[in-house]
Design an enzyme around this catalytic site. Structure first.
Site, PDB file in Angstrom:
ATOM      1  N   ASP A 439       0.864  -1.179   0.000  1.00  0.00           N
ATOM      2  CA  ASP A 439       0.000   0.000   0.000  1.00  0.00           C
ATOM      3  C   ASP A 439       0.906   1.237   0.000  1.00  0.00           C
ATOM      4  OD1 ASP A 439      -2.301   1.652   0.372  1.00  0.00           O
ATOM      5  OD2 ASP A 439      -1.856   1.724   2.505  1.00  0.00           O
ATOM      6  N   GLY A 726      -4.920   3.686  -3.627  1.00  0.00           N
ATOM      7  CA  GLY A 726      -6.170   4.305  -4.034  1.00  0.00           C
ATOM      8  C   GLY A 726      -5.998   5.734  -4.503  1.00  0.00           C
TER       9      GLY A 726
END
Length: 1137
Positions: A439, A726
């Protein structure tokens, strides 16, 4: 200014005052905000079969039809009665344990009894007992913790009086009173709070690790002492901690309840004097208990491969047994006429020679005798499958975990967190990782936001200075100076525009911009005392680090948020206090990607302030100034390219008609019992239109310390690092360059598609470009929309993506959803045998962490969901380097050698027994006693292999970190493969031949007894096995010396003790054998003859064909004289990989 500052030792005091007398707007604001749901609410009506009825303050009526249980919890796996059956069932899921159980049962049959019946059970019983004790102790600790938890005290309303109850005695329907800093014993719906508007602040650190305060609301301020009127119809217990669906029927009205009206078990009440709530879920029905689960169960790659070798050894074992059975049949047929006179075979049962005039025989014919010989051989040779290996592996992994946890190089001072080993069975997998999926936010970056720049009315303000603060960056009150706790760099030009107080267009836009930042948020301000009694710091607490950064920035520019109370916020605007009535708040959701607030300004104007992602905001802008929009877009592009997180800010002035329409729509939506969440979202969308663009902000999420160096080391180690985030593409690419994931020499391949056909075309074109490109390194950059089409059960597109991605050096996935992250990991796992590792810090990383072979959670700013779902946990991304390159390398090499050595030592004993059987008429009467056979794996040779498996280091930490390429030996499985296993078995056969035939040549024509030969065998085997181990030890210390040589001495002592017991066979045999010089000469000859071939081969291979590890060890020993050779060698290895 009067304040109420309750003194709390653990948190700063809230800046709070009771709400002012409310006008029509403020009254509306309270009801509107209280009805808002952060994550939406009902999507369907609650049917009777899917609901439970909770009668407020009436647990008897609530539980009369269906006993909903009390609040007692049990996290233990076993009870006193279930421990034995359940634990044995779990242990016997290992096939090897079933094998040894069958062996033990066979040995109980008189016709097959080779070992003593009791002795044959000892190895399996010992392993089962040790594991059971370990499991029992762990479960006892859980039961002890449960007992403490269940007996905590809480105040409960009973017959109009407050009584104290134990947590475990709470029932659904009970009304509970909680005070400040108390912990919630169950899931309860708020009925009333000490705040007049029904607000309560909770901390969910025990639930998800987040320390920021959350706001919860009582839907109505219910008088709990009035007799307990009201009934709640809520959904049945479920695991969704972010959702709650219920209706509250009270005073003839039916109100909807959502996530903001319930407080979950484990949360702490903060900065709220008291609250009353009704228990709706208790015990195992609470959401936290329904979500409680241990780390995912995973098996290591080595243990999986080990099964292949165990099957091979099983085939060898059965082949040996079959050979013994066949040869015995041949021998019986050859000596059939002599069987009555051959004492060793005992065809005739001499203890009962005649029965009714007939001779008594134990002979069952050649066929059955061969079958019995086969089964007896299985019993004799059973240790070919090393049962002790399983418990040794467990002990070694525990020892390795201990040293990983204690490693100061993986201690995070910022969070005071040490490394956590949550899964003890995959330590060695850390040394074989090929793909790292990471991430970005909170993992590569700190998730501590800092306001860096702003674009206001098309002008860029990014020249921030540390020492330039405006005239209004602090406020004064009754001789006290209040300052923001966090100082933010400011742009001098922008500060001057604001401080000038003019009515220029630019000044108006700037004031509106920062007023939006100060009011459009859910931040709660707190006051923090300092050593200076006249100086107070304002600390902003909120759920979002982005919001905190924006509010601190507004305060530094003179727009300081001072108070937040029911329906009101107080802001110091450039030195003047203003109170804004909050009429409504639409919180952020993933669909709209924005939030908004409706406020009534001091001049009675009503404004809607909105902030959100540019992708969702720019379409709602209706500015006539096209140039401003274009300039803002350009600034957004620049900010994103610099790695900043961007937000767009807009405003809309609402008319009285707009407010009436909005209020009616909002009230209908909030009271709806069907599709409430969708209706609430629709109200927000309809209101957030026709916005006036104010500007945009740029917030920096700084890289964690050591991230660029860590990624560079991982890539040098042959690992492919993929970042799945994201964030928008420009931001991700910028972070990629700053983290050294992307380099200027790489050729980027960008895939942004909106259909399956375009994805297919772009992927294939990219593959053609890659194969014809002259560049050596390529980076694939792909967005979430493309992945949506590719991963949507489209095998062809998935294969195209796999081919392209694995051909690139780096993959960067942007705008991806949590399930897409897991899909990317699955893409690699399904199509390759390479080991995968996923690392993240948030709840959106859980699916990825659980999908990967190794999952690592970061103890970061986004809670502990990732940690709770991980195999290992640590505080910083950079700790991956010592974890993988050092501990992973050591663990893999240790466990690999340990498995091979256990196969070797057990096979060595079995082969000696096999040679002996061939020369004793295939009677399966062994020279080595039952006790020595059992103690061989459990005592004689177990300690050295465990000690070396925990402590040995083939290469030092500094060398491993300096040359990351050394990690490649694990990826290439150089230390454990079938070739090494085969060579080990060949060496074992030779050593067994040396032991047996050296002794046979010495004693073949002597009168030495069988027991003396057995003592010679077992001592020779132990010495040979320990010296064999000593030849492979890299780092000697006193523990290694004590374990290896101490075990050898312990073996001799045990043999002496066993031969000193009159009841055991071989009484005094060792003393007769050791009293001759031939015994000692044999021992020396066996060791020399058995190990000379190994020594010669080892020397030749290491001299003429040294591997990475050998050269690295020479570098450590001789220094710079081998450094050039080592660098060249490692470089060539990397190119091959």
């Amino acid at each position: 200014m009067e304040q109420d500052r309750p003194s709390h030792s653990d948190l700063p005091n809230p800046i709070y005052e009771p709400p002012l007398v409310q006008n029509d707007w403020t009254t509306s604001s309270v009801s509107v905000r209280a009805g808002s749901d952060r994550f939406g609410a009902s999507q369907k009506e609650i049917s009777d079969e899917n609901s439970r009825l909770v009668y407020v303050n009436d647990p008897v009526k609530t539980n009369e039809q269906l006993d909903l249980g009390r609040n007692s919890i049990r996290t233990g796996k076993y009870t006193v009665f279930s421990f034995l059956p359940i634990n044995l069932y779990e242990q016997f899921r290992r096939v090897a344990y079933v094998y040894f159980l069958v062996i033990a049962v066979l040995n109980q049959l008189p016709v097959l009894a080779v070992f003593g019946r009791t002795v044959s059970i000892i190895p399996l019983a010992l392993v089962l007992t040790v594991t059971a004790v370990k499991d029992g102790y762990e479960d006892w600790r859980r039961h002890r913790s449960d007992k403490i938890e269940n007996n905590r005290k809480v105040s409960v309303l009973v017959n109009g009086q407050i009584e104290t109850k134990r947590w475990k005695d709470i029932r659904v329907g009970d009304v509970i009173k909680l005070g400040n800093n108390e912990t919630l014993p169950c899931d309860m719906v708020l009925l009333s709070t000490s705040d007049p508007a029904g607000l309560a602040y909770v901390q969910t650190i025990n639930l998800d690790g987040e320390s920021n305060l959350k706001t919860r609301y009582a839907r109505v301020q219910e008088n709990v002492f009035s007799g307990g009127a009201g009934m709640i119809r809520c959904e049945k217990p479920n695991r969704n901690i972010y959702g709650f669906l219920a209706n509250f029927e009270v005073d003839g009205k039916r109100l909807s309840l959502g996530p903001s009206n319930i407080i979950l078990r484990g949360c702490e009440l903060k900065n709220t004097e008291h609250v009353y709530g009704v228990a709706v879920y208790t015990g195992g029905d609470t959401k936290v208990m329904m979500n409680s689960s241990g780390a995912p169960s995973k098996r290591s790659r080595l243990e999986t491969h080990m099964n292949r070798e165990i099957i091979f050894l099983s085939l060898i074992l059965f082949s040996m047994c079959a050979l013994v059975a066949i040869l015995q049949a041949v021998w019986l047929k050859t000596h059939y006429d002599d069987l009555d006179d051959i004492l060793f075979y005992h065809k005739l049962k001499y203890s009962d020679e005649y029965t009714d005039g007939e001779k008594s025989y134990e002979y069952y014919g050649i066929g059955l005798e061969s079958v019995f010989a086969f089964l007896s051989s299985v019993i004799v040779f059973q240790v070919m499958i090393p049962i002790a290996l399983y418990i040794s592996l467990e002990l070694v992994r525990v020892g390795q975990a201990f040293f990983m946890v204690k490693d100061g190089n993986m201690y995070d001072e910022a969070t005071n967190s040490t490394f956590q080993c949550r899964a003890l069975n995959i330590n060695e997998d850390l040394g074989q990782i090929k793909y790292v999926f990471s991430d970005k936010t909170g993992t590569l970056t700190e998730n501590k936001m800092e306001f860096k720049c702003a674009s206001i009315a098309g002008y860029d303000y990014s020249n921030m200075e540390d020492d330039f603060q405006g005239d209004y960056s602090s406020v004064s009150d009754d001789g006290e100076v209040w300052k923001p706790k966090v100082a933010v760099k400011t742009d001098p030009k922008l500060v001057k525009i604001l401080n000038a107080g003019g009515d220029t267009e630019q000044a108006k836009y700037a004031r509106e911009f920062f007023l939006a930042l100060a009011t459009c948020n859910t931040i709660v301000p707190y006051i923090v005392d300092t050593p200076d009694p006249n100086l107070k710091l304002v600390d902003y607490q909120g759920e979002s680090p982005d919001e905190q950064a924006l509010v601190y920035a507004a305060a530094s520019y003179g727009f300081m948020l001072l108070k937040r109370s029911a329906g009101k916020v107080e802001v110091d605007v450039l030195g003047q206090r203003h109170t804004f009535n909050v009429l409504g708040l639409h919180e952020f959701d993933s669909e709209r990607k924005r939030m908004s607030v409706i406020v009534q300004c001091p001049d009675s104007k009503i404004k809607l302030y909105v902030k959100g992602a540019d992708s969702s905001m720019l379409d709602q802008i209706s500015n006539s100034d096209v140039n401003m929009i274009e300039m803002t877009n350009a600034h957004l592009q620049d900010y994103s390219s610099s790695g900043l997180r961007t937000l767009v800010v807009g405003v809309r002035e609402l008319t009285t008609i707009d407010i009436d329409v909005w209020r009616n729509s909002y009230e209908k939506a909030s009271m709806a019992l069907l599709g409430r969440g969708i209706l609430m979202q629709r109200v927000a969308v309809d209101t957030e239109r026709h916005l006036k663009l104010l500007g945009a902000s740029g917030i920096e999420d700084k890289l964690q310390r050591g991230v660029p160096e860590a990624i560079e080391s991982l890539r040098k180690a042959g690992m492919k690092v993929w970042v799945l985030t994201g964030d928008k593409q420009e931001t991700a690419i910028s972070i990629g360059y700053s983290s050294r994931l992307l380099t200027s020499s790489m050729t980027p391949i960008v895939i942004n598609c909106h259909s399956s056909d375009s994805c297919r075309l772009n992927l294939r074109n990219a593959m053609e470009t890659l194969t014809t490109s002259s560049s050596r390194e390529h980076a694939l950059i792909i967005d979430g929309k493309s992945l949506l089409h590719i991963l949507d059960r489209n095998a062809d597109l998935e294969q195209d993506l796999f081919d392209l991605a694995t051909s690139c050096d780096v993959v960067l996935c942007c705008r991806v959803a949590p399930l897409q992250k897991a899909g990317i990991v699955a893409l690699i796992k399904k199509r390759t045998d390479d080991m995968t590792l996923a690392i993240g810090d948030g709840a959106n990383d859980v699916s990825m962490i659980q999908m990967a072979d190794v999952g690592i959670g970061i103890s970061g700013q986004e809670g502990r969901q990732a940690v709770m779902s991980s195999d290992f946990a640590m505080g910083q991304f950079r700790f991956l380097v010592p974890l993988l390159l050092v501990h992973g390398h050591w663990n893999y090499h240790r466990i690999s050698y340990m498995i091979l050595y256990n196969f070797y030592r057990n096979a060595l004993l079995v082969l000696v027994l096999f040679w002996y059987v061939l020369y004793t008429g295939f009677t399966l009467i062994t020279a080595i006693t039952d006790w020595s056979t059992i103690l061989y794996s459990v005592v004689y040779t177990s300690v050295p292999t465990i000690v070396i498996g925990i402590l040995d280091k083939d290469i030092g930490r500094k060398t491993l970190l300096k040359y990351p390429q050394l990690y490649g030996s694990g990826q290439r499985e150089e230390r454990y493969n079938f070739k090494l296993f085969f060579l080990t078995m060949m060496d074992t056969i030779w050593q067994s031949v040396a032991i047996f035939y050296f002794s046979y040549l010495a004693y073949g024509h002597s009168t030495i007894d069988m027991s003396s030969m057995g003592d010679l065998y077992i001592i020779a085997i132990v010495i040979l096995a320990n010296v064999h181990l000593a030849m492979d030890v890299y780092r000697w210390n006193w523990v290694a010396h004590a374990s290896i040589w101490g075990s050898t001495i312990a073996t001799v002592i045990c043999v002496i003790i066993l031969d000193s017991l009159p009841d055991l066979p071989g009484y005094w045999a060792i003393f007769h054998a050791m009293g001759t010089g031939m015994f000692w000469l044999n021992l020396v000859g066996i060791v020399v003859a058995g190990l000379i071939p190994r020594f010669i081969v080892k020397t030749i291979v290491e001299y003429f064909w040294p591997d990475d590890i050998q050269i690295a060890r020479e570098y450590e020993k001789f220094g710079n004289s081998t450094e050039i050779e080592m660098t060249n060698m490692l470089g060539s290895d990397r190119s091959r990989n």
